[in-house]
Scaffold this motif. Structure first.
Motif, PDB file in Angstrom:
ATOM      1  N   UNK B 215       0.815  -1.209   0.000  1.00 59.63           N
ATOM      2  CA  UNK B 215       0.000   0.000   0.000  1.00 59.63           C
ATOM      3  C   UNK B 215       0.852   1.264   0.000  1.00 59.63           C
ATOM      4  N   UNK B 216       1.924   1.256   0.778  1.00 55.63           N
ATOM      5  CA  UNK B 216       2.770   2.447   0.827  1.00 55.63           C
ATOM      6  C   UNK B 216       3.381   2.738  -0.530  1.00 55.63           C
ATOM      7  N   UNK B 217       3.904   1.693  -1.164  1.00 53.34           N
ATOM      8  CA  UNK B 217       4.544   1.901  -2.460  1.00 53.34           C
ATOM      9  C   UNK B 217       3.536   2.397  -3.497  1.00 53.34           C
ATOM     10  N   UNK B 218       2.371   1.757  -3.525  1.00 53.21           N
ATOM     11  CA  UNK B 218       1.346   2.178  -4.481  1.00 53.21           C
ATOM     12  C   UNK B 218       0.927   3.615  -4.194  1.00 53.21           C
ATOM     13  N   UNK B 219       0.754   3.896  -2.896  1.00 49.90           N
ATOM     14  CA  UNK B 219       0.356   5.235  -2.481  1.00 49.90           C
ATOM     15  C   UNK B 219       1.336   6.274  -3.017  1.00 49.90           C
ATOM     16  N   UNK B 220       2.635   5.996  -2.865  1.00 51.55           N
ATOM     17  CA  UNK B 220       3.604   6.991  -3.312  1.00 51.55           C
ATOM     18  C   UNK B 220       3.711   7.027  -4.835  1.00 51.55           C
ATOM     19  N   UNK B 268      -9.977  11.277  -5.937  1.00 50.28           N
ATOM     20  CA  UNK B 268     -10.711  10.149  -6.522  1.00 50.28           C
ATOM     21  C   UNK B 268      -9.983   8.831  -6.300  1.00 50.28           C
ATOM     22  N   UNK B 269      -8.661   8.846  -6.414  1.00 50.20           N
ATOM     23  CA  UNK B 269      -7.936   7.579  -6.409  1.00 50.20           C
ATOM     24  C   UNK B 269      -7.108   7.367  -5.141  1.00 50.20           C
ATOM     25  N   UNK B 270      -6.266   8.347  -4.803  1.00 56.02           N
ATOM     26  CA  UNK B 270      -5.280   8.085  -3.760  1.00 56.02           C
ATOM     27  C   UNK B 270      -5.947   7.854  -2.408  1.00 56.02           C
ATOM     28  N   UNK B 271      -6.801   8.781  -1.995  1.00 56.27           N
ATOM     29  CA  UNK B 271      -7.357   8.676  -0.640  1.00 56.27           C
ATOM     30  C   UNK B 271      -8.290   7.470  -0.511  1.00 56.27           C
ATOM     31  N   UNK B 272      -9.233   7.266  -1.442  1.00 53.49           N
ATOM     32  CA  UNK B 272     -10.098   6.098  -1.273  1.00 53.49           C
ATOM     33  C   UNK B 272      -9.393   4.753  -1.478  1.00 53.49           C
ATOM     34  N   UNK B 278      -2.808   6.960   3.336  1.00 56.16           N
ATOM     35  CA  UNK B 278      -3.121   8.388   3.281  1.00 56.16           C
ATOM     36  C   UNK B 278      -3.136   8.974   4.676  1.00 56.16           C
ATOM     37  N   UNK B 279      -3.738   8.225   5.594  1.00 57.06           N
ATOM     38  CA  UNK B 279      -3.834   8.750   6.943  1.00 57.06           C
ATOM     39  C   UNK B 279      -2.464   8.784   7.619  1.00 57.06           C
ATOM     40  N   UNK B 280      -1.706   7.724   7.375  1.00 59.69           N
ATOM     41  CA  UNK B 280      -0.411   7.617   8.037  1.00 59.69           C
ATOM     42  C   UNK B 280       0.555   8.670   7.530  1.00 59.69           C
ATOM     43  N   UNK B 281       0.494   8.938   6.225  1.00 58.67           N
ATOM     44  CA  UNK B 281       1.438   9.890   5.648  1.00 58.67           C
ATOM     45  C   UNK B 281       0.814  11.258   5.409  1.00 58.67           C
TER      46      UNK B 281
END
Lengths: 500, 532
Positions: B215-220, B268-272, B278-281
């Motif tokens: 999740x972290x990698x995808x998030x970034x 639309x994409x990152x937060x959901x 998202x919350x952690x970073x």
């Protein structure tokens, strides 16, 4: 056993090659019986194109058939059909470019066509070969014709240098390839692809050093033909020295044929296990590095070039790297379905690469004023105002090479990286993406020159109708097959499935 | 069909324009077509139901079934106003560039309309690959707009813009492919899909504090792509170059709409998709948002070039948007959406005004002006109103957005909230200082030049500015009329972001029969894999 040595079906399989041979001989014969007077280039090219069309028609009509012919040395399956069609498409368009080429003055054109068709016969053999010796024969037939074709560009020293370089290095690579086959024969006891692949696991488990060596040599031979790093050094010089239609032919058809031969070597021996070569981590890591370095070197070196043909040469090195990623994925995949999916992706990528490269070279053909005039990116300045259609077509092709949606180049890269990620080859996908960003820079340079720079001198556009047609057709095809990539992918994957 | 019509009408218009035989027909035709697509987009008000967070006006056609890629459009409260902002700005831009674009007007308007399709498409695409296609496609026309009709360093600027954005989005492409395969493994359909509604259902493993987890990698990977587009400090360096070199209409579209594609992507994409990450970073983005606000304001303060000043003010304003998004509460997110619209309107207006004065004097150096207020009274009044909106004075639209964002930011973190307040002050400083130097005091060399007397705004220019000025006050005085369309969707997003789901709004039986057919079709397609 009373099976005839050669059955009728066997002959059917090689019929396309005979069609090419027959049609290629006609112009040469006319010349011979006409007191060594060259027939009109138009007549020659019509015969040659007719040969290509007949061969293509025969191949397409045999699609869906699976047949092993000539004592299991030739295999006709979906991959062979698709490979032959790719070779014939790029050969046909290259013939059209050759007809329009500045140099075509009616002295040696019939010989040139003969050699081009001869080379295509060699490629068809490579595509259908089921035996490493036959592959070798095909590669030699294809290469010998090409050596002469490169040298045929008269009154131009670069072409002699290029031909010589290509010939010496190429023969060396062929020798290495042949030696590799000999070692494989010594360890495996056969040169047939399925037998070799079936025995790999066993021999690798025994750490058979001779087998390692033989395999490495075979791979080097292939790598030379498709200019994988570090066997790429000839590519820019030869591409620059050869006349443009021949360069286009080499860049597309040779690559398509050889990559299919590579795929055959890496295919699964047994549907239950992964391709044994790549189960061996040494091979996997070496090949991965070759792919990464090809992508890196090709794209980075292209940035520093100004000669358009050399840019395309380096770009073709990098595309070999991308294709190798696909091949690795196909061999590495554990399940046979994933492997076939990756094979499909490689074939699709080859198709997209063929279209785009042909288009880019045809533009060079239109702008070339004399043989050996090296077209630089700056020469494109002001093309957009001179000829919006040509400029637009080249821009589309450049964006497609850079992988901008919705062109076919994007979908080819998308499915390629997709296949790699599915097999957890993140590292390869990551480098593929990173180098694609570098590539964007030099693919945009022609666009900048055409649209954004002021014209420095008046461009001379040659009338070259067939070449213009090629450029526009390939540009339209990159968009259409991009938006409708699904039918093409389905067609390819069905044809690949007939291998099972 | 409404969304497809809105998305592809500009593309058809581009083809129509390319067929026009005479050069002096191009601008009127383009204006007419631009107005027409705006009017068509107004039909959204009739068809859209603001009382539900569900996805509306859905269209679904499989595109590449083997990869689970489909042509899937839909609209909800998050994208509703962005679509309208996009369609609204086009006629304004066309009329605003009536005289500014003197060479190759045909090519320019074609690029503008193709860009419009790409931008609208990315706001309504509900399939990740389709979104990516539109997102990337938008680069191409903008590349040409800056590169052909731009200033002296246009080629450097446009190449930088293209490569910078492409770098980010290719990383996102890898992440998209990864998500599609995860969907194949995890979701009950056992099929690859890029359908965002399906991907919302994924629960991607997240380990707090560690970097190397999916999740972290995808998030970034997603975040970098969108942060470059926004642009968020420290990825903003392409923006001043692109803005300064772009022609006025290019700047307006770039600031007005294209930057929003980045912030929209976060929403639309990152937060959901990656709620835990998202919350952690969130603090990273709050921090970079604040840095962007203050840094943008400080750099804007020292710019000698007024267009560059506006460009850096964009960095500052988009910093607010990012803060609001990552405050992750209703105030912040609502404020962000509002600020996106405000920024589109007020920065767009500023660029138009700067372009108008540039057309008269061919200079953007603040030093050379001064005392404009006496010479160009109407221009001064309009510029003043837009300046007030940009520094968020109450009764203008900017105030509502910034106020909501600060409320959200304080709720999320006192520390970053109070830092952002400093940015508000700095924002007022650089804008008012610039205003003072340009419009009051000694007459500058360009203003006092008797050989080239300055003329006040023409009727055309006033018509261009009028709708923007009206919106500035309308949105400032009656924010609820705007907010009601996004309210439900935002609340739905914020309250359920850890398990965000988006359903498809089933229209009432009395509504359009064609749409109902489309829904039936969609359902049959969506259920097909399960039936196997």
């Amino acid at each position: 056993m009373t099976t005839p040595l050669v059955s009728l079906k066997d002959m059917l399989v090689v019929a396309p090659m005979f069609a090419l041979l027959f049609m290629s001989l006609i112009p040469v014969m006319i010349k011979v019986f006409n007191g060594n007077k060259e027939p009109k280039p138009f007549v020659t090219v019509v015969y040659a194109l007719l040969g290509v069309i007949v061969a293509g028609g025969l191949t397409a009509s045999l699609a869906g058939m699976k047949h092993v012919a000539f004592s299991e040395s030739i295999v006709f399956d979906g991959m062979a059909v698709w490979g032959s069609l790719l070779v014939l498409i790029s050969g046909g368009f290259s013939l059209m470019l050759a007809y329009d080429h500045v140099e075509t003055d009616g002295r040696q054109f019939s010989e040139q066509c003969f050699l081009m068709l001869g080379s295509m016969i060699g490629m068809l053999i490579v595509v259908m070969s089921n035996d490493l010796i036959v592959t070798f024969l095909g590669i030699e037939m294809m290469s010998l014709c090409l050596y002469i074709l490169v040298a045929m560009s008269r009154e131009h020293t670069l072409s002699k240098e290029a031909a010589f370089k290509y010939f010496v290095l190429g023969s060396f690579a062929s020798a290495v390839f042949l030696y590799g086959i000999a070692l494989l024969y010594g360890t495996v006891g056969s040169t047939q692809n399925p037998v070799v692949t079936a025995k790999v696991a066993e021999l690798l488990a025994n750490h058979n050093q001779l087998f390692y060596l033989g395999l490495a040599m075979v791979i080097i031979g292939f790598a030379f033909k498709v200019s994988i790093f570090p066997f790429h050094a000839w590519t820019p010089d030869v591409y620059q020295g050869a006349s443009t239609p021949i360069t286009a032919f080499m860049a597309t058809a040779v690559k398509a044929a050889t990559f299919i031969a590579i795929l055959r070597l890496f295919q699964h021996a047994d549907p239950a296990t992964r391709s044994s070569f790549l189960a061996e981590p040494k091979f996997l890591s070496v090949l991965s590095w070759l792919a990464v370095l090809s992508m890196l070197l090709g794209n980075v070196a292209a940035v520093m070039q100004n000669n358009f043909k050399r840019i395309l040469a380096y770009s073709s090195i990098s595309h070999s790297g991308y294709l190798l990623v696909g091949v690795i994925t196909a061999g590495f995949a554990e399940r046979i379905e994933s492997s076939l999916a990756a094979t499909t992706v490689v074939l699709f990528y080859l198709f997209s690469y063929t279209l785009m490269t042909l288009g880019a070279f045809s533009l060079i053909g239109i702008l070339e004023k004399q043989v050996g005039h090296s077209l630089t990116v700056d020469d494109l300045k002001g093309l957009a105002s001179r000829s919006p259609v040509l400029a637009g077509a080249l821009a589309i092709i450049m964006f497609s090479l850079a992988g901008v949606p919705p062109t076919i180049g994007f979908f080819a890269k998308f499915s390629l990286f997709g296949a790699a990620i599915e097999q957890n080859l993140y590292w390869l996908a990551f480098w593929g993406v990173m180098t694609s960003v570098v590539a964007v820079f030099y693919y945009l340079r022609p666009v900048v020159a055409m649209y954004m720079a002021e014209a420095s001198e008046t461009l001379v556009l040659r009338p070259a109708v067939l070449t213009r047609m090629t450029l526009v057709l390939t540009a339209i095809a990159t968009i259409i097959f991009g938006l409708a990539s699904s039918p093409v992918l389905e067609f390819v994957s069905e044809s690949v499935l007939t291998r099972l | 069909m409404l969304l497809s019509l809105i998305v592809f009408m500009p593309l058809v218009s581009a083809i129509l324009i390319s067929l026009l035989p005479k050069e002096n027909w191009i601008r009127p035709t383009a204006l007419f077509l631009g107005l027409a697509q705006f009017v068509v987009s107004l039909v959204l008000f009739a068809q859209y139901d603001p009382s539900t967070p569900a996805l509306q006006l859905v269209e679904f056609v499989p595109w590449v079934p083997a990869l689970g890629v489909s042509y899937f459009l839909g609209i909800d409260g998050i994208s509703f106003w962005l679509v309208l902002l996009t369609t609204f700005l086009l006629p304004v831009v066309i009329l605003g560039s009536w005289t500014a674009i003197d060479k190759k007007p045909k090519g320019f308007h074609i690029a503008l309309f193709v860009l419009q399709t790409a931008m609208l498409g990315s706001f309504v695409a509900m399939d990740l690959v389709l979104f990516y296609v539109f997102f990337e496609l938008s680069l191409v026309p903008m590349y040409f707009i800056v590169g052909i009709w731009g200033g002296t360093r246009r080629i450097y600027a446009t190449t930088k813009f293209f490569i910078y954005t492409m770098l980010g989005s290719l990383l996102m492409l890898l992440a998209i492919i990864y998500l599609m395969f995860t969907a194949q493994e995890v979701l009950p359909a056992k099929q690859m899909t890029a359908n965002i509604l399906e991907l919302y259902k994924l629960d991607i493993p997240f380990i707090a504090g560690q970097f190397l987890n999916p999740q972290t990698l995808l998030f970034f990977a997603f975040s970098v792509a969108f942060a470059i587009k926004v642009p968020m400090f420290p990825f903003h360096t392409w923006l001043p170059d692109a803005h300064v070199e772009a022609p006025t209409p290019g700047s307006v579209v770039l600031a007005g709409v294209m930057l929003k594609m980045g912030s929209y992507g976060f929403l639309r994409f990152v937060i959901p998709l990656f709620p835990e990450a998202s919350e952690h970073y969130a603090w990273v983005f709050l921090f970079l948002g604040v840095v962007g606000i203050i840094y943008g304001a400080l750099v804007a303060m020292v710019q000698p070039d007024v267009k560059k000043l506006v460009a850096y003010s964009s960095v500052s304003h988009m910093g607010y948007v990012m803060m609001g998004l990552f405050a992750l509460n209703t105030y912040g997110v609502t404020g962000s959406i509002y600020q996106m619209l405000n920024h589109g309107i007020s920065t767009g207006a500023l660029f138009l005004l700067v372009g108008m004065i540039y057309e008269r004097t061919h200079s953007r150096e603040i030093e050379k002006y001064g005392g404009l207020a006496k010479v160009l009274p109407i221009f001064t009044i309009l510029f003043f109103i837009v300046t007030l909106s940009s520094i968020a004075v109450p009764m203008t639209n900017g105030f509502v957005g910034e106020f909501l964002i600060l409320l959200g930011a304080f709720e999320a973190s006192m520390f970053f909230g109070s830092l952002a307040v400093i940015g508000v002050v700095l924002g007022a400083v650089y804008m008012l200082w610039m205003f003072k130097r340009m419009f009051f005091g000694e007459e500058g060399e360009l203003v006092s030049d008797k050989k080239h007397p300055l003329h006040d705004l023409s009727l055309r220019e006033m018509v261009v500015m009028a709708p923007l000025i009206v919106l500035i006050f309308w949105m400032g005085l009656l924010p609820n009329q705007f907010l009601q369309y996004s309210k439900v969707s935002v609340e739905h997003l914020v309250s359920t972001k850890d398990a965000y789901q988006l359903s498809i709004h089933t229209p009432q039986p009395e509504s359009d029969a064609q749409l109902a057919f489309g829904m039936k079709f969609f359902k049959s397609v969506a259920q097909a894999p399960e039936a196997k």
